[in-house]
Write a protein that holds these residues in place. Structure first.
Motif, short mmCIF file in Angstrom:
data_model
loop_
_atom_site.label_atom_id
_atom_site.label_comp_id
_atom_site.label_asym_id
_atom_site.label_seq_id
_atom_site.Cartn_x
_atom_site.Cartn_y
_atom_site.Cartn_z
N ARG B 286 0.82 -1.21 0.00
CA ARG B 286 0.00 0.00 0.00
C ARG B 286 0.86 1.26 0.00
N LYS B 287 0.27 2.28 -0.64
CA LYS B 287 0.95 3.55 -0.77
C LYS B 287 1.32 4.10 0.61
N GLY B 288 0.46 3.85 1.59
CA GLY B 288 0.66 4.36 2.96
C GLY B 288 2.01 3.96 3.53
N GLN B 289 2.45 2.77 3.17
CA GLN B 289 3.72 2.27 3.67
C GLN B 289 4.88 3.15 3.22
N ARG B 290 4.86 3.48 1.91
CA ARG B 290 5.93 4.34 1.40
C ARG B 290 5.85 5.72 2.03
N GLU B 291 4.62 6.22 2.10
CA GLU B 291 4.45 7.57 2.63
C GLU B 291 4.92 7.63 4.07
N ALA B 292 4.60 6.58 4.82
CA ALA B 292 5.02 6.55 6.22
C ALA B 292 6.54 6.50 6.30
N ALA B 293 7.14 5.69 5.43
CA ALA B 293 8.61 5.58 5.43
C ALA B 293 9.24 6.91 5.05
N ALA B 294 8.63 7.57 4.04
CA ALA B 294 9.16 8.86 3.62
C ALA B 294 9.02 9.87 4.75
N ALA B 295 7.91 9.77 5.49
CA ALA B 295 7.68 10.70 6.59
C ALA B 295 8.73 10.51 7.68
N LEU B 296 9.22 9.26 7.80
CA LEU B 296 10.27 8.99 8.79
C LEU B 296 11.62 9.51 8.33
N GLY B 297 11.68 9.94 7.09
CA GLY B 297 12.92 10.54 6.60
C GLY B 297 13.82 9.57 5.86
N LEU B 298 13.30 8.41 5.45
CA LEU B 298 14.15 7.47 4.68
C LEU B 298 14.32 7.96 3.25
N ARG B 299 15.49 7.66 2.71
CA ARG B 299 15.75 8.02 1.32
C ARG B 299 15.00 7.06 0.40
N PRO B 300 14.69 7.46 -0.89
CA PRO B 300 13.93 6.58 -1.78
C PRO B 300 14.56 5.18 -1.91
N SER B 301 15.91 5.15 -2.01
CA SER B 301 16.55 3.84 -2.17
C SER B 301 16.34 3.00 -0.91
N HIS B 302 16.37 3.65 0.26
CA HIS B 302 16.13 2.93 1.51
C HIS B 302 14.68 2.49 1.63
N ILE B 303 13.77 3.33 1.15
CA ILE B 303 12.36 2.93 1.20
C ILE B 303 12.18 1.63 0.42
N MET B 304 12.77 1.60 -0.78
CA MET B 304 12.63 0.40 -1.62
C MET B 304 13.27 -0.81 -0.94
N ARG B 305 14.49 -0.62 -0.43
CA ARG B 305 15.26 -1.76 0.06
C ARG B 305 14.76 -2.24 1.43
N LEU B 306 14.38 -1.30 2.30
CA LEU B 306 14.07 -1.68 3.69
C LEU B 306 12.59 -1.86 3.95
N VAL B 307 11.74 -1.16 3.19
CA VAL B 307 10.31 -1.20 3.51
C VAL B 307 9.51 -1.97 2.45
N VAL B 308 9.72 -1.58 1.18
CA VAL B 308 8.85 -2.14 0.15
C VAL B 308 9.24 -3.57 -0.23
N LEU B 309 10.50 -3.76 -0.63
CA LEU B 309 10.90 -5.08 -1.15
C LEU B 309 10.69 -6.21 -0.12
N PRO B 310 11.07 -6.03 1.17
CA PRO B 310 10.86 -7.14 2.10
C PRO B 310 9.40 -7.57 2.18
N GLN B 311 8.50 -6.60 2.09
CA GLN B 311 7.08 -6.97 2.14
C GLN B 311 6.63 -7.54 0.81
N ALA B 312 7.15 -6.98 -0.27
CA ALA B 312 6.75 -7.45 -1.60
C ALA B 312 7.20 -8.88 -1.82
N LEU B 313 8.31 -9.25 -1.16
CA LEU B 313 8.88 -10.59 -1.34
C LEU B 313 7.84 -11.68 -1.10
N ARG B 314 6.95 -11.44 -0.14
CA ARG B 314 5.95 -12.46 0.19
C ARG B 314 5.04 -12.73 -0.99
#
Lengths: 343, 390
Positions: B286-314
């Motif tokens: 969900r978009k909310g996940q990225r937005e939340a990660a961005a709100a925490l101050g993560l860089r786009p590459s970190h958002i992809m690597r640490l937030v999105v991909l691990p969940q997408a893996l499932r």
């Protein structure tokens, strides 16, 4: 509801068993099957110039195809009652074993293990061949023994593959084999220069060279590294059918020896030579002994000509292949063709 | 909860009895069918006097296989030739899967890029490769290599002793000895130790919160064991250099065009599928996940690597299993372009021995068991990355 499903399942199973049981073709009556079908089914090569290829009208031409036409003429009196089936180099024996084809006439080498373990019987050798090697002329190679470390293009699963391995082992050499199942792919890869040499039966090499952009760019080396007696094959266990195929081939060969040609056969039928009379069904009953018409051999020679005519038409010096008779000449002319007597 | 078991009585009006009966009938039917097929085949083969059995496996194969990961001579047995074929199949499948995963993941992420040019180009890539039959792709790759590159005598020299021609790529190689194998083993062991230690450190850091920096030790664990073994053994470093002989480049390591064409064709066609799988996986977050990660101050590459991909893996892993299985099974098209895989070796065997059923049964068995092995591995991995419900 459940029980109707079970009934259906059992039904399907029984039906499958019945179908499988029926495919076990009986071995003994090939002639009867062929006559009932009204056509001979013959397995040939896929697109090999001179041996089996479709001409621009879609008609199958070539030496192997003519062997089948001769048998069809002997059985039906008409050489065109043949259906040709293109057989793959890997499935050719299975096509014969399973009864899909009646004769395998496909540049196939007669060998001990094929005869002993494949459930096949080979007829007489109709073409004496040997494995050769072709190289681009610009390589300047004069003998196969110089080919150490070369890359050689080759078809899989034939006697060719083992002969070549044996030849290099005997000469303490090594080579890189590049193996293709599809003859067209093999040719194109060789012409592209991926391989330094191409190895196959000499007749096949001549046929490949004939379709090169410039045939003079390629030379066939003088070395012959194996004996390849090419013969038609039939299923084991049907002696009558084997006799028909064998003696049609011998008959074509004997016709050349006796000077019987497509053109003069009606003249020759009046000949005083008792063997010619027997062969052409003027006297005797050779045909009925095989379960055929007494004019069987007359029809075969009338249909496709004698051996020499077949050779010159498909492979001879006036064709693109340009083969000389060599060992495929009558024994009276220093060749190896020696037909059994017709008596 | 306990299920009360009613005592079993033979009563054909009872659904349970009938169910058991049907199952027995079903099994008996399948067994009878199998037995019928088997006996029918063996009877027919015997009647046509065609040889049967697996004894051919120990006879001399007598044909050359030019690409082999293990030492193979024409005087070896058919069984060893088959093993070479299996290894060749595994080698090309694994490499193609790895390549397809890397390229596919990049393309899949690229398709979701906000840069329209990149997104469209990736779309073109996926659609072009997904809609071309693999066999054509293989012929194309092979034809490109063999017809465009020059013959070996006019080979391009890319670097000193690196040659590219239509006989493939030749590079210098180390003359391998048993000493090198031992050093490689020590390197693997050292890397394993370093990995275990790093994991241990990370756990401690998560538990205690304190950063006990011990990175140098991790590095040392990886480097010291192979270095020690090196000093003890002092292996010879002889390079084998490719040099133009009369026909071929002798010496060095060679990548043949058949192998490269198969590898590239398989990897390209699979990468298009992988790209779509990765894209769907990313879109499932969900978009909310990225937005939340961005709100925490993560860089786009970190958002992809640490937030999105691990969940997408499932979402990604199960369809990836079938993508890998496809790569493995599609590698059997190798026969069209002359790469000696298990099917080509089996076909040659079939033709030389005249026995068709046994080699086909063998290579079916090979494909079946390796496919099941891949599935099991991927299921294990899937269970590992699955969301742990708390």
């Amino acid at each position: 509801m459940k029980s109707t499903w079970v009934k259906r399942f059992v039904f399907a199973l029984l039906a499958a068993c019945a179908v499988l049981g029926a495919t076990a073709a009986s071995a003994q009556q090939t002639l009867e099957t062929v006559k009932k079908r009204g056509k001979l089914v013959c397995g040939v090569s896929m697109n090999v110039a001179g041996f089996a290829y479709a001409d621009n009208k879609g008609v199958m031409q070539g030496f192997d195809a003519d062997v089948c036409r001769a048998v069809a003429a002997a059985v039906f009196g008409a050489p065109d009652k043949v259906d040709f089936v293109l057989t793959n180099i890997n499935t050719r024996f299975q096509a014969l074993q399973s009864g899909e084809i009646d004769i395998l006439s496909r540049q196939t080498t007669m060998t001990f293990s094929r005869e002993a373990s494949l459930g096949l019987d080979f007829g007489p050798t109709v073409f004496y061949d040997g494995q050769g090697i072709m190289v681009p002329a610009k390589l300047g190679v004069a003998s196969a023994k110089e080919l150490n470390d070369a890359a050689i293009c080759i078809l899989p699963g034939t006697t060719t593959l083992q002969n070549l391995a044996d030849f290099f082992r005997a000469n303490n050499g090594k080579f890189e084999s590049v193996v293709f199942e599809n003859p067209d792919e093999l040719r194109n890869t060789f012409f592209s220069g991926r391989c330094d040499a191409l190895s196959s039966d000499r007749s096949d090499l001549a046929s490949i060279r004939a379709v090169a952009k410039n045939p003079a760019d390629y030379v066939i080396l003088p070395d012959t590294i194996s004996k390849e007696p090419l013969a038609p094959a039939v299923r084991q266990g049907d002696d009558n059918w084997r006799d028909i195929v064998s003696f049609t081939a011998y008959g074509i060969i004997a016709a050349e020896e006796k000077g019987i040609t497509q053109a003069n056969i009606d003249e020759m039928a009046k000949s005083e030579d008792p063997e010619i009379q027997r062969m052409l069904g003027v006297t005797g009953d050779l045909g009925p002994m095989l379960g055929l018409d007494n004019k069987w051999l007359y029809n075969a020679v009338k249909g496709v000509g004698n051996y020499g005519e077949m050779f010159e038409r498909n492979l001879g010096e006036k064709t693109a292949l340009g083969l000389t008779r060599g060992p495929n000449n009558q024994w009276t002319n220093g060749g190896l063709l020696y037909a059994a007597p017709f008596r | 909860m306990r299920v009360a078991l009613t005592p079993f009585r033979l009563n054909f009006r009872d659904n349970r009895t009938r169910g058991i009966l049907y199952q027995c009938l079903c099994v008996a039917g399948v067994a009878a069918g199998g037995f019928y097929l088997f006996s029918n085949v063996s009877q027919n083969l015997a009647r046509q006097s065609i040889a049967t059995g697996f004894s051919y496996l120990w006879r001399e194969a007598g044909f050359v296989i030019s690409q082999s990961p293990i030492d193979y001579q024409p005087s070896d047995s058919y069984a060893k030739a088959l093993l070479v074929g299996i290894l060749n199949t595994i080698r090309v499948s694994i490499l193609a899967s790895v390549l397809a995963t890397i390229v596919g993941t990049l393309v899949g992420i690229g398709r979701l890029s906000s840069n329209p040019l990149l997104a469209r180009l990736m779309l073109l890539y996926v659609e072009a490769l997904r809609n071309v039959p693999l066999l054509l792709l293989l012929f194309l790759c092979y034809a490109v290599i063999v017809t465009i590159l020059p013959p070996v005598r006019d080979a391009f020299q890319l670097l000193p002793f690196v040659f590219l021609s239509n006989s493939g790529l030749a590079v210098p190689s180390l003359e391998w000895s048993s000493d090198h194998t031992i050093i490689a083993a020590a390197l693997v062991a050292g890397l394993g130790l370093a990995f275990l230690h790093a994991r241990h450190l990370r756990r401690r850091r998560i538990e205690s919160g304190a950063d006990q920096s011990a990175r140098p030790l991790v590095g040392a664990l990886a480097i010291v064991p192979p270095a020690l073994v090196w000093l003890v053994l002092r292996p010879e470093l002889n390079l084998s250099l490719p040099e133009l002989g009369r026909f071929r480049l002798a010496g060095g390591a060679h990548l043949t065009p058949e192998f490269v064409a198969l590898l590239v064709g398989l990897a390209l066609s699979a990468s298009a599928n992988v790209a779509e799988i990765v894209r769907s996986g990313i879109l499932s977050i969900r978009k909310g996940q990225r937005e939340a990660a961005a709100a925490l101050g993560l860089r786009p590459s970190h958002i992809m690597r640490l937030v999105v991909l691990p969940q997408a893996l499932r979402v990604i892993i199960p369809p990836m299993t079938s993508a890998y299985l496809n790569v493995f099974k599609n590698s059997s098209l190798a026969i069209a372009i002359g790469y000696p895989d298990v099917v080509m070796v089996s076909n040659t065997t079939m033709n030389q021995t005249g026995q068709a059923i046994e080699p086909i049964a063998l290579f079916m068995l090979v494909y079946l068991s390796l496919s099941i092995a891949i599935s099991l591995f991927m299921n294990w991995y899937n269970a590992r990355v699955a969301l742990r419900e708390r």
